[in-house]
Design a protein around this motif. Structure first.
Motif, mmCIF file in Angstrom:
data_model
loop_
_atom_site.group_PDB
_atom_site.id
_atom_site.type_symbol
_atom_site.label_atom_id
_atom_site.label_comp_id
_atom_site.label_asym_id
_atom_site.label_seq_id
_atom_site.Cartn_x
_atom_site.Cartn_y
_atom_site.Cartn_z
ATOM 1 N N LEU A 22 0.759 -1.021 -0.106
ATOM 2 C CA LEU A 22 0.047 -0.101 0.051
ATOM 3 C C LEU A 22 0.982 1.173 0.035
ATOM 4 C CD1 LEU A 22 -2.829 -1.012 2.590
ATOM 5 C CD2 LEU A 22 -3.181 -0.180 0.181
ATOM 6 N N LEU A 23 1.876 1.188 0.803
ATOM 7 C CA LEU A 23 2.692 2.246 0.761
ATOM 8 C C LEU A 23 3.770 2.271 -0.303
ATOM 9 C CD1 LEU A 23 3.754 2.186 4.831
ATOM 10 C CD2 LEU A 23 2.013 3.595 3.597
ATOM 11 N N PHE A 24 4.424 1.642 -0.962
ATOM 12 C CA PHE A 24 5.130 1.606 -2.061
ATOM 13 C C PHE A 24 4.696 0.551 -3.221
ATOM 14 C CE2 PHE A 24 7.343 1.071 2.169
ATOM 15 C CZ PHE A 24 7.955 2.265 2.256
ATOM 16 N N PRO A 25 3.609 1.142 -3.841
ATOM 17 C CA PRO A 25 2.759 0.335 -4.778
ATOM 18 C C PRO A 25 3.512 -0.025 -6.015
ATOM 19 C CG PRO A 25 1.929 2.438 -4.738
ATOM 20 C CD PRO A 25 2.725 2.245 -3.679
ATOM 21 N N LEU A 26 4.838 1.132 -6.442
ATOM 22 C CA LEU A 26 5.438 0.889 -7.754
ATOM 23 C C LEU A 26 6.616 0.059 -7.587
ATOM 24 C CD1 LEU A 26 4.866 4.515 -8.762
ATOM 25 C CD2 LEU A 26 3.535 2.212 -9.399
ATOM 26 N N ASP A 27 7.093 -0.368 -6.285
ATOM 27 C CA ASP A 27 8.329 -1.123 -5.913
ATOM 28 C C ASP A 27 8.186 -2.151 -4.925
ATOM 29 O OD1 ASP A 27 11.104 -1.712 -5.784
ATOM 30 O OD2 ASP A 27 11.748 0.390 -5.400
ATOM 31 N N LEU A 28 8.590 -3.607 -5.556
ATOM 32 C CA LEU A 28 8.513 -4.478 -4.713
ATOM 33 C C LEU A 28 9.521 -4.610 -3.689
ATOM 34 C CD1 LEU A 28 7.723 -7.601 -7.126
ATOM 35 C CD2 LEU A 28 6.322 -6.651 -5.206
ATOM 36 N N GLY A 29 10.701 -3.862 -3.735
ATOM 37 C CA GLY A 29 11.845 -3.971 -2.898
ATOM 38 C C GLY A 29 11.478 -3.858 -1.433
ATOM 39 N N PRO A 30 10.917 -2.660 -0.861
ATOM 40 C CA PRO A 30 10.563 -2.655 0.557
ATOM 41 C C PRO A 30 9.638 -3.544 1.095
ATOM 42 C CG PRO A 30 10.380 -0.388 -0.786
ATOM 43 C CD PRO A 30 10.444 -1.490 -1.694
ATOM 44 N N ALA A 31 8.728 -4.222 0.280
ATOM 45 C CA ALA A 31 7.867 -5.133 0.761
ATOM 46 C C ALA A 31 8.554 -6.503 0.877
ATOM 47 C CB ALA A 31 6.649 -5.209 -0.163
ATOM 48 N N LEU A 32 9.315 -6.858 -0.247
ATOM 49 C CA LEU A 32 10.190 -8.131 0.231
ATOM 50 C C LEU A 32 11.168 -8.060 1.384
ATOM 51 C CD1 LEU A 32 11.238 -8.879 -3.467
ATOM 52 C CD2 LEU A 32 10.011 -10.277 -2.054
ATOM 53 N N VAL A 33 11.888 -7.001 1.443
ATOM 54 C CA VAL A 33 12.710 -6.863 2.681
ATOM 55 C C VAL A 33 11.875 -6.968 3.990
ATOM 56 C CG1 VAL A 33 14.306 -5.425 3.835
ATOM 57 C CG2 VAL A 33 14.584 -5.919 1.345
ATOM 58 N N ALA A 34 10.776 -6.065 3.936
ATOM 59 C CA ALA A 34 10.045 -6.341 5.299
ATOM 60 C C ALA A 34 9.246 -7.315 5.693
ATOM 61 C CB ALA A 34 8.864 -5.017 5.201
ATOM 62 N N SER A 35 8.724 -8.148 4.608
ATOM 63 C CA SER A 35 8.160 -9.510 4.854
ATOM 64 C C SER A 35 9.008 -10.464 5.209
ATOM 65 C CB SER A 35 7.398 -9.853 3.482
ATOM 66 O OG SER A 35 6.176 -9.025 3.342
ATOM 67 N N SER A 36 10.301 -10.434 4.579
ATOM 68 C CA SER A 36 11.253 -11.399 4.953
ATOM 69 C C SER A 36 11.729 -11.237 6.304
ATOM 70 C CB SER A 36 12.747 -11.188 3.916
ATOM 71 O OG SER A 36 12.170 -11.544 2.691
ATOM 72 N N PHE A 37 12.041 -9.913 6.787
ATOM 73 C CA PHE A 37 12.335 -9.741 8.070
ATOM 74 C C PHE A 37 11.380 -10.199 9.150
ATOM 75 C CE2 PHE A 37 12.213 -7.124 12.026
ATOM 76 C CZ PHE A 37 13.764 -7.159 12.500
ATOM 77 N N THR A 38 10.155 -10.024 9.046
ATOM 78 C CA THR A 38 8.752 -10.491 9.780
ATOM 79 C C THR A 38 8.926 -12.269 9.641
ATOM 80 O OG1 THR A 38 7.528 -8.572 9.268
ATOM 81 C CG2 THR A 38 6.545 -10.349 10.076
ATOM 82 N N ALA A 39 9.080 -12.522 8.594
ATOM 83 C CA ALA A 39 8.937 -14.307 8.240
ATOM 84 C C ALA A 39 10.349 -14.865 9.009
ATOM 85 C CB ALA A 39 8.846 -14.536 6.871
#
Length: 444
Positions: free
Chosen positions: A147-164
């Protein structure tokens, strides 16, 4: 595709700890299990539970059978006592049967189905239920970041990997604990904040925000860090309204009032019967000169160090740390992410709409979580021991992960950014694998 892989990895990660760690070797697990198991019989959800001698005997027999005393700094009684209270160890003292919490309801529901089975099997089943909270938290982290970075997968990948892949988080979610459901509701709360920032306020979004905060607070008081974040989020609902009609604004106003009442109810009727007076008594320690003697300050450093270590990985009843090199590596990674956030002030990334307001709310939640741990645990309780635990910070894990993703400068839009994605994700995988192997070796 990428999200599915992350969800699968997170589930394997938490289930791995649930199945590998020796029974009862997680903070307060015997007491949490006892509460949930009694609730499965009585269903007195909003009232304290009454200890049952037969259940205490089953748990104590399992403690002996699973070499409980091999991992805790207490002498093993030669003969099994008549009750848990006579054990003289963590399992006998940390028993929240007098503290109602919504966290125990899902455990009680699954334990009711296996109530006639061996107590060790019952514990494993409850642990596996808890393990499923991790992929749900990862999904909410991914959704908030997208939602915050709709044009870039990078932050979502890093954030979700950290949580997982955060070892301590997976370990705690692979145990029976009253904070696990609170953290899931807190993650839902912060996801709704991102939804408000991206799509604007509405009655249902604002009311859902208050409801998620209420549910988290009814699970555990560590969710009190949501209170300042909730205030900032309700302010965000006014700034990010995007409502063009008077009727729409009135509905948002009604939703905001309802959310405020739900948040107040959660603070008032939380599982420890939280009152402002109790909080003020704890925080008064911050103003006393004796709180800052040389001896106390040294003790504070012990608490802070233990809290930091047990945020990343410190197993058992916080008695089994990782090698010091592990924590030095996490300090380096954390410093890199923090520096990245500072640089983002001068060169903002691909934030959507009013995403910067959402990040301010996230920072408020993280700061509040740290201050609550500092004021209510470190300063207030430091004369009585050193047992502060990093899991008290997990209600703010989603905003922490999103800010790490933003500060990582990982991006799918350029070669350098893609290299950074690989670097952060591989580092998280290596951290998780190393910590899990060390934990498995300890409890073999």
């Amino acid at each position: 595709m990428l999200l599915g892989v992350l969800l699968a990895i997170s589930l394997v990660h938490s289930c791995g700890y649930a199945l590998t760690v020796t029974p009862w070797q997680a903070p307060d697990e015997p007491g949490h299990f006892e509460h949930a198991r009694i609730l499965a019989e009585s269903w007195r959800i909003l009232r304290p539970q009454v200890p049952q001698r037969w259940l205490e005997q089953e748990i104590m027999a399992s403690l002996y059978a699973n070499r409980y005393w091999d991992y805790v700094p207490h002498p093993k009684p030669a003969d099994m006592p008549r009750s848990l209270a006579e054990l003289g160890t963590f399992a006998g003292r940390s028993r929240p049967y007098d503290r109602p919490s919504l966290s125990y309801v899902p455990y009680a529901a699954i334990l009711y189905l296996v109530r006639h089975q061996d107590v060790d099997l019952q514990l494993r089943v409850a642990r596996l239920l808890s393990a499923f909270y991790l992929p749900l938290t990862v999904w909410l982290t991914w959704a908030a970041a997208r939602l915050l970075f709709p044009l870039d997968l990078g932050p979502a990948l890093v954030a979700s990997s950290f949580t997982a892949l955060l070892p301590q988080h997976a370990y705690i979610l692979g145990s029976v604990n009253d904070g696990n459901l609170a953290e899931l509701f807190a993650a839902l709360f912060f996801y709704l904040v991102a939804l408000l920032a991206r799509r604007g306020a509405s009655f249902f979004r604002v009311a859902a925000l208050g409801l998620s905060c209420l549910l988290a607070l009814l699970c555990k008081t560590t969710a009190l860090s949501l209170l300042p974040a909730a205030g900032a989020a309700l302010l965000l609902s006014a700034l990010a309204g995007r409502v063009r009609s008077l009727g729409g604004w009135l509905w948002v106003f009604v939703g905001t009032c309802l959310a405020g009442m739900l948040v107040f109810a959660g603070a008032r009727f939380g599982p420890r019967a939280f009152h402002v007076r109790v909080a003020l008594q704890a925080w008064q320690a911050l103003l006393r000169p004796e709180s800052y003697t040389a001896e106390r300050v040294v003790h504070y450093w012990t608490w802070v160090s233990l809290t930091y270590e047990s945020f990343w990985a410190r197993f058992g009843w916080m008695a089994m740390p990782m090698p010091s090199a592990f924590y030095r590596a996490t300090i380096g990674a954390g410093a890199a992410a923090f520096l990245g956030l500072i640089l983002r002030l001068f060169r903002p990334g691909p934030l959507a709409g009013r995403g910067w307001l959402c990040l301010l709310v996230y920072a408020t939640g993280i700061l509040a979580s740290c201050l609550i741990v500092w004021g209510s645990f470190v300063v207030y309780y430091s004369p009585y021991g050193s047992w502060s635990q990093g899991r008290y910070l997990f209600p703010s894990l989603l905003p922490t992960a999103v800010l790490i993703g933003y500060g990582s400068w990982a991006s799918s839009s350029g070669r350098f950014g893609r290299y950074l994605i690989v670097l952060w994700v591989v580092a998280a995988l290596a951290m998780a694998a190393y910590a899990f192997s060390a934990c498995a070796a300890t409890f073999k």
